[in-house]
Design a protein around this motif. Structure first.
Motif, PDB file in Angstrom:
ATOM      1  N   GLY A  70       0.809  -1.205   0.000  1.00  0.00           N
ATOM      2  CA  GLY A  70       0.000   0.000   0.000  1.00  0.00           C
ATOM      3  C   GLY A  70       0.844   1.258   0.000  1.00  0.00           C
ATOM      4  N   TYR A  71       0.249   2.320  -0.488  1.00  0.00           N
ATOM      5  CA  TYR A  71       0.875   3.642  -0.506  1.00  0.00           C
ATOM      6  C   TYR A  71      -0.159   4.629   0.001  1.00  0.00           C
ATOM      7  N   VAL A  72       0.260   5.522   0.867  1.00  0.00           N
ATOM      8  CA  VAL A  72      -0.623   6.548   1.395  1.00  0.00           C
ATOM      9  C   VAL A  72      -0.183   7.872   0.787  1.00  0.00           C
ATOM     10  N   LEU A  73      -1.128   8.544   0.130  1.00  0.00           N
ATOM     11  CA  LEU A  73      -0.839   9.827  -0.503  1.00  0.00           C
ATOM     12  C   LEU A  73      -1.463  10.951   0.309  1.00  0.00           C
ATOM     13  N   SER A  74      -0.757  12.052   0.390  1.00  0.00           N
ATOM     14  CA  SER A  74      -1.277  13.264   1.004  1.00  0.00           C
ATOM     15  C   SER A  74      -0.819  14.438   0.159  1.00  0.00           C
ATOM     16  N   GLY A  76      -0.756  14.795  -2.951  1.00  0.00           N
ATOM     17  CA  GLY A  76       0.002  14.376  -4.121  1.00  0.00           C
ATOM     18  C   GLY A  76       1.348  13.747  -3.840  1.00  0.00           C
ATOM     19  N   SER A  77       1.700  13.569  -2.591  1.00  0.00           N
ATOM     20  CA  SER A  77       2.988  12.969  -2.248  1.00  0.00           C
ATOM     21  C   SER A  77       2.778  11.698  -1.430  1.00  0.00           C
ATOM     22  N   VAL A  78       3.661  10.728  -1.636  1.00  0.00           N
ATOM     23  CA  VAL A  78       3.620   9.497  -0.855  1.00  0.00           C
ATOM     24  C   VAL A  78       4.174   9.809   0.534  1.00  0.00           C
ATOM     25  N   VAL A  79       3.352   9.582   1.566  1.00  0.00           N
ATOM     26  CA  VAL A  79       3.783   9.849   2.937  1.00  0.00           C
ATOM     27  C   VAL A  79       4.054   8.555   3.706  1.00  0.00           C
ATOM     28  N   ALA A  80       3.604   7.423   3.171  1.00  0.00           N
ATOM     29  CA  ALA A  80       3.877   6.128   3.792  1.00  0.00           C
ATOM     30  C   ALA A  80       3.716   5.055   2.731  1.00  0.00           C
ATOM     31  N   ALA A  81       4.494   3.980   2.880  1.00  0.00           N
ATOM     32  CA  ALA A  81       4.420   2.852   1.955  1.00  0.00           C
ATOM     33  C   ALA A  81       4.820   1.602   2.705  1.00  0.00           C
TER      34      ALA A  81
END
Length: 99
Positions: A70-74, A76-81
């Protein structure tokens, strides 16, 4: 057609070409909890058939339950993966999505 029926038709249309990769955007948007569960069960079955599913979704609990990565976007930027377990242990993710 209802929102649930429209979501299922769009997934079915995507599968008609026998894809190796299927992009699904917000399959739970505006649906009743029962239809959300049905859609995620369908997505799980698609994945089990060997189709890679790229899922864009805000329903974190359901999504992590069927994900491998999974990837968490905030903004427009990836904040966690990471894996679902890694993301569940991520402090910012827990604060933002699990309260």
């Amino acid at each position: 057609m209802s929102g649930g029926e429209q979501a299922m038709v769009s997934i079915g249309r995507g599968l008609m070409c026998a894809p190796k990769l299927l992009l699904i955007d917000e399959p739970s948007l505006g649906l009743s909890p029962r239809l959300v569960k049905d859609n995620f069960n369908i997505i799980r079955k698609i994945k089990e058939r060997g189709v890679t599913v790229f899922l864009v979704e805000q329903n974190v609990h359901q999504t992590l339950a069927i994900s491998q990565q999974g990837y968490v976007l905030s903004k427009g930027s990836v904040v966690a993966a990471g894996t679902p377990a890694e993301l569940g242990d991520h402090a910012e993710m827990r604060a933002a999505y699990f309260g």
